[in-house]
Design an enzyme around this catalytic site. Structure first.
Site, PDB file in Angstrom:
ATOM      1  N   LYS A 152       8.976 -16.603 -11.166  1.00 34.20           N
ATOM      2  CA  LYS A 152       8.150 -15.502 -11.682  1.00 34.20           C
ATOM      3  C   LYS A 152       6.916 -16.067 -12.397  1.00 34.20           C
ATOM      4  O   LYS A 152       7.041 -16.941 -13.264  1.00 34.20           O
ATOM      5  CB  LYS A 152       8.995 -14.671 -12.650  1.00 34.20           C
ATOM      6  CG  LYS A 152       8.319 -13.412 -13.093  1.00 34.20           C
ATOM      7  CD  LYS A 152       9.212 -12.606 -14.013  1.00 34.20           C
ATOM      8  CE  LYS A 152       8.373 -11.502 -14.646  1.00 34.20           C
ATOM      9  NZ  LYS A 152       8.724 -11.231 -16.004  1.00 34.20           N
ATOM     10  N   ILE A 160      -2.023  -7.752  13.822  1.00 33.67           N
ATOM     11  CA  ILE A 160      -0.882  -7.631  14.737  1.00 33.67           C
ATOM     12  C   ILE A 160      -1.292  -6.965  16.049  1.00 33.67           C
ATOM     13  O   ILE A 160      -1.045  -7.496  17.138  1.00 33.67           O
ATOM     14  CB  ILE A 160       0.269  -6.850  14.055  1.00 33.67           C
ATOM     15  CG1 ILE A 160       0.740  -7.643  12.823  1.00 33.67           C
ATOM     16  CG2 ILE A 160       1.420  -6.612  15.034  1.00 33.67           C
ATOM     17  CD1 ILE A 160       1.720  -6.935  11.938  1.00 33.67           C
ATOM     18  N   VAL A 161      -1.948  -5.800  15.953  1.00 32.67           N
ATOM     19  CA  VAL A 161      -2.246  -5.069  17.192  1.00 32.67           C
ATOM     20  C   VAL A 161      -3.244  -5.845  18.055  1.00 32.67           C
ATOM     21  O   VAL A 161      -3.107  -5.887  19.291  1.00 32.67           O
ATOM     22  CB  VAL A 161      -2.711  -3.618  16.899  1.00 32.67           C
ATOM     23  CG1 VAL A 161      -4.108  -3.545  16.339  1.00 32.67           C
ATOM     24  CG2 VAL A 161      -2.596  -2.749  18.141  1.00 32.67           C
ATOM     25  N   ASN A 168       0.847  -1.201   0.000  1.00 36.23           N
ATOM     26  CA  ASN A 168       0.000   0.000   0.000  1.00 36.23           C
ATOM     27  C   ASN A 168       0.878   1.246   0.000  1.00 36.23           C
ATOM     28  O   ASN A 168       2.100   1.153   0.013  1.00 36.23           O
ATOM     29  CB  ASN A 168      -0.951  -0.030   1.202  1.00 36.23           C
ATOM     30  CG  ASN A 168      -0.184  -0.151   2.508  1.00 36.23           C
ATOM     31  OD1 ASN A 168       0.579   0.728   2.870  1.00 36.23           O
ATOM     32  ND2 ASN A 168      -0.377  -1.269   3.212  1.00 36.23           N
ATOM     33  N   LYS A 173     -10.557  -4.516  18.861  1.00 33.81           N
ATOM     34  CA  LYS A 173      -9.151  -4.916  19.001  1.00 33.81           C
ATOM     35  C   LYS A 173      -8.665  -4.807  20.447  1.00 33.81           C
ATOM     36  O   LYS A 173      -7.485  -4.988  20.720  1.00 33.81           O
ATOM     37  CB  LYS A 173      -8.280  -4.079  18.065  1.00 33.81           C
ATOM     38  CG  LYS A 173      -8.698  -4.206  16.595  1.00 33.81           C
ATOM     39  CD  LYS A 173      -7.650  -3.694  15.631  1.00 33.81           C
ATOM     40  CE  LYS A 173      -8.211  -3.739  14.202  1.00 33.81           C
ATOM     41  NZ  LYS A 173      -7.178  -3.945  13.199  1.00 33.81           N
ATOM     42  N   PRO A 228      -2.404 -12.120   9.976  1.00 33.09           N
ATOM     43  CA  PRO A 228      -2.744 -11.940  11.398  1.00 33.09           C
ATOM     44  C   PRO A 228      -2.987 -10.466  11.681  1.00 33.09           C
ATOM     45  O   PRO A 228      -2.365  -9.601  11.047  1.00 33.09           O
ATOM     46  CB  PRO A 228      -1.494 -12.426  12.132  1.00 33.09           C
ATOM     47  CG  PRO A 228      -0.394 -12.354  11.129  1.00 33.09           C
ATOM     48  CD  PRO A 228      -1.038 -12.579   9.786  1.00 33.09           C
ATOM     49  N   PHE A 261      -4.168   2.717  15.172  1.00 31.42           N
ATOM     50  CA  PHE A 261      -4.604   3.744  14.230  1.00 31.42           C
ATOM     51  C   PHE A 261      -5.814   3.177  13.497  1.00 31.42           C
ATOM     52  O   PHE A 261      -5.929   1.956  13.348  1.00 31.42           O
ATOM     53  CB  PHE A 261      -3.494   4.064  13.218  1.00 31.42           C
ATOM     54  CG  PHE A 261      -2.550   5.136  13.696  1.00 31.42           C
ATOM     55  CD1 PHE A 261      -1.681   4.889  14.748  1.00 31.42           C
ATOM     56  CD2 PHE A 261      -2.534   6.384  13.091  1.00 31.42           C
ATOM     57  CE1 PHE A 261      -0.811   5.872  15.207  1.00 31.42           C
ATOM     58  CE2 PHE A 261      -1.670   7.376  13.532  1.00 31.42           C
ATOM     59  CZ  PHE A 261      -0.812   7.130  14.586  1.00 31.42           C
TER      60      PHE A 261
HETATM   61  N1  CTP Z   1      -3.498  -3.636  12.072  1.00 35.89           N
HETATM   62  C1  CTP Z   1      -2.655  -4.659  12.460  1.00 35.89           C
HETATM   63  N2  CTP Z   1      -2.625  -5.809  11.726  1.00 35.89           N
HETATM   64  C2  CTP Z   1      -3.413  -5.965  10.652  1.00 35.89           C
HETATM   65  C3  CTP Z   1      -4.279  -4.907  10.259  1.00 35.89           C
HETATM   66  C4  CTP Z   1      -4.282  -3.750  10.997  1.00 35.89           C
HETATM   67  O1  CTP Z   1      -1.946  -4.523  13.448  1.00 35.89           O
HETATM   68  N3  CTP Z   1      -3.368  -7.093   9.976  1.00 35.89           N
HETATM   69  C5  CTP Z   1      -3.547  -2.426  12.918  1.00 35.89           C
HETATM   70  C6  CTP Z   1      -3.062  -1.153  12.263  1.00 35.89           C
HETATM   71  O2  CTP Z   1      -1.685  -0.943  12.508  1.00 35.89           O
HETATM   72  C7  CTP Z   1      -3.902  -0.109  12.976  1.00 35.89           C
HETATM   73  C8  CTP Z   1      -5.211  -0.843  13.273  1.00 35.89           C
HETATM   74  O3  CTP Z   1      -4.901  -2.222  13.221  1.00 35.89           O
HETATM   75  O4  CTP Z   1      -3.351   0.256  14.206  1.00 35.89           O
HETATM   76  C9  CTP Z   1      -6.333  -0.573  12.313  1.00 35.89           C
HETATM   77  O5  CTP Z   1      -5.898  -0.730  10.986  1.00 35.89           O
HETATM   78  P1  CTP Z   1      -6.863  -0.444   9.777  1.00 35.89           P
HETATM   79  O6  CTP Z   1      -6.166  -0.731   8.494  1.00 35.89           O
HETATM   80  O7  CTP Z   1      -7.500   0.908   9.963  1.00 35.89           O
HETATM   81  O8  CTP Z   1      -8.038  -1.473  10.043  1.00 35.89           O
HETATM   82  P2  CTP Z   1      -8.224  -3.001   9.733  1.00 35.89           P
HETATM   83  O9  CTP Z   1      -8.145  -3.760  10.996  1.00 35.89           O
HETATM   84  O10 CTP Z   1      -7.326  -3.443   8.642  1.00 35.89           O
HETATM   85  O11 CTP Z   1      -9.748  -3.010   9.299  1.00 35.89           O
HETATM   86  P3  CTP Z   1     -10.412  -2.585   7.899  1.00 35.89           P
HETATM   87  O12 CTP Z   1      -9.390  -2.835   6.847  1.00 35.89           O
HETATM   88  O13 CTP Z   1     -11.588  -3.459   7.838  1.00 35.89           O
HETATM   89  O14 CTP Z   1     -10.778  -1.127   8.026  1.00 35.89           O
END
Ligand code: CTP
Length: 425
Positions: free
Chosen positions: A301, A320-321, A222, A354, A318, A336
């Site tokens: 490839k 992570i947070v 991203n 979370k 997974p 975030f």
């Molecule tokens: N996050 C994480 N691991 C993931 C996805 C997200 O630790 N696999 C954490 C991000 O670092 C952030 C929070 O979760 O602190 C929210 O991330 P966000 O992208 O806004 O939300 P998602 O959980 O991915 O939910 P969605 O894509 O449905 O909005």
């Protein structure tokens, strides 16, 4: 704190006031007067450019001290040379700080008295930028500011509004009264206590994107630049914490004094975050983790073949947070929420889902936040009565925002530690 009590906190403080060559230099006369009134002892150091806007005599009359402006002056060196001035300072404040002085400071130049003192002094350093709004918006200036904040400089301003050149925008020097108010805030007992208390605090921060391999030459990722996470790491370090930054692939300089662990994929980020969080106090998850990864990583490839469409099979990464918050129940976890719609509602439900202590709600899309130098956010948390509380932080450069967020997060963490039932605004 009452205004009178606040004023007392600058009593006897040695302040080197650096004045560089911008039209806002005339405001520094009032600034010197206000600082003196608040009890500080002021020594003004002028750059050569500052002389075009204001005379040393003005500052000498206002501060009662000789003004310094020459690096290699035999008389000055015999009186109070650059090393003495550097040692004398409890605080170095540059107001106005022009784009030129910011660039020279960011690159460690020592080509005049002011920049040399800054290099030679361990004192805390603040700068109040003042320049045309196009200059302030220039990415070179933003990069220099970011670099200075990673080395512990703190920004005061700039303000928005009408400029001397007739433009309207961000870049005006903060008004002298506001600068003094910020310095008084810095010396307030609550901030000093919180800085002191955080000298042993261990903070783990994730930043940047993750990359999920498809084959040896391709990946899914991203637009995250990592700027917010890196700025948070620098700000937490400047507040006295021990900081570990678990970083996805970014094009940024590691912040000084911060341990950086470089990772690529979400699984690697989880593994590093997990082991670093074992003894940590605060976990801040600013990384833009890829939600999915390819089910199979091709060994070679992938060939495009003859079909016009293709299907990629993805598997969930997974969270992570959520994993870390679940595994370490005493860890203070901050997430975030990147949202393109229903910002506060979606962020609030992520906070609950979370099991986080706080969440930073971030509007993204349409050129906002991702890969930008500025950001505006809303911090959300539950108070002692489990009512959702929020505090908005206006659009500002990420390094400056990071300092404010770290102050707020640390204050809430502290309140959480002291009395779990107390809430802080
Ligand atoms: N996050 C994480 N691991 C993931 C996805 C997200 O630790 N696999 C954490 C991000 O670092 C952030 C929070 O979760 O602190 C929210 O991330 P966000 O992208 O806004 O939300 P998602 O959980 O991915 O939910 P969605 O894509 O449905 O909005």
């Amino acid at each position: 704190m009452s205004a009178q009590a606040a004023l007392a906190t600058l009593q006897g403080k040695h302040i080197v006031l650096g004045v560089s060559g911008g039209i806002a230099a005339y405001k520094s006369a009032l600034l010197a007067r206000l600082l003196k009134k608040a009890g500080a002892d002021i020594k003004v150091v002028m750059t050569q450019g500052a002389h075009a806007f204001i005379t040393p005599l003005t500052f000498q009359a206002l501060t009662g001290n000789t003004v310094h402006d020459t690096l290699l002056d035999a008389d000055a060196e015999a009186g109070m040379g650059h090393i003495e001035l550097a040692r004398w300072a409890d605080l170095i404040l540059i107001a106005p700080a022009t784009a030129n002085v910011i660039a020279r400071l960011a690159h460690g130049h020592a080509d005049d008295l002011l920049t040399t003192i800054c290099l030679a002094s361990p004192a805390p350093k603040r700068l109040a930028p003042a320049m045309n709004q196009q200059m302030w918006a220039n990415p070179i200036v933003s990069a220099n500011i970011e670099r200075l904040t990673t080395f512990g400089w703190e920004l005061l301003g700039p303000d928005d509004g009408e400029q001397a050149c007739g433009d309207i925008g961000s870049g005006r020097m903060l008004e002298p009264e506001a600068i003094v108010a910020r310095l008084l805030d810095d010396t307030s007992p609550s901030r000093q206590i919180s800085h002191h208390n955080h000298s042993g605090t261990k903070v783990v921060i994730t930043a940047g994107p993750t990359r999920e391999a498809l084959d040896p030459v391709r990946y899914i990722s991203n637009y995250s630049s990592g700027k917010m996470g890196y700025a948070l790491a620098a700000a937490a370090h400047a507040a006295g914490a021990h900081v570990t930054l678990v970083s996805g692939p970014v094009q940024l300089m590691p912040p000084a004094g911060v341990k950086v662990i470089n990772v690529t994929s979400a699984e690697q980020m989880l593994s590093a975050a997990r082991s670093e969080s074992r003894n940590a106090d605060i976990f801040i998850s600013s990384a833009a983790v890829a939600d999915f990864r390819p089910q199979h990583v091709a060994e070679h490839k992938i060939k495009k073949g003859s079909d016009n469409t293709t299907i990629l099979e993805l598997i969930k990464n997974p969270d992570i947070v959520a994993t870390i918050a679940g595994e370490y129940s005493s860890l203070f976890c901050v997430g975030f929420a990147a949202e393109t719609q229903s910002l506060l509602e979606n962020a609030g439900s992520k906070l609950v889902r979370k099991k986080l202590d706080m969440i930073v709600a971030n509007q993204v899309g349409e050129g906002l936040a991702f890969d930008q130098d500025s950001n505006a956010v809303t911090l959300i948390w539950h108070d002692a009565q489990q009512k959702l509380q929020q505090r908005a932080f206006p659009m500002q450069p990420k390094p400056q925002l990071a300092h404010q967020l770290i102050d707020a997060i640390f204050a809430h963490y502290q309140a959480h530690q002291d009395t779990p039932s107390v809430s802080v605004n």
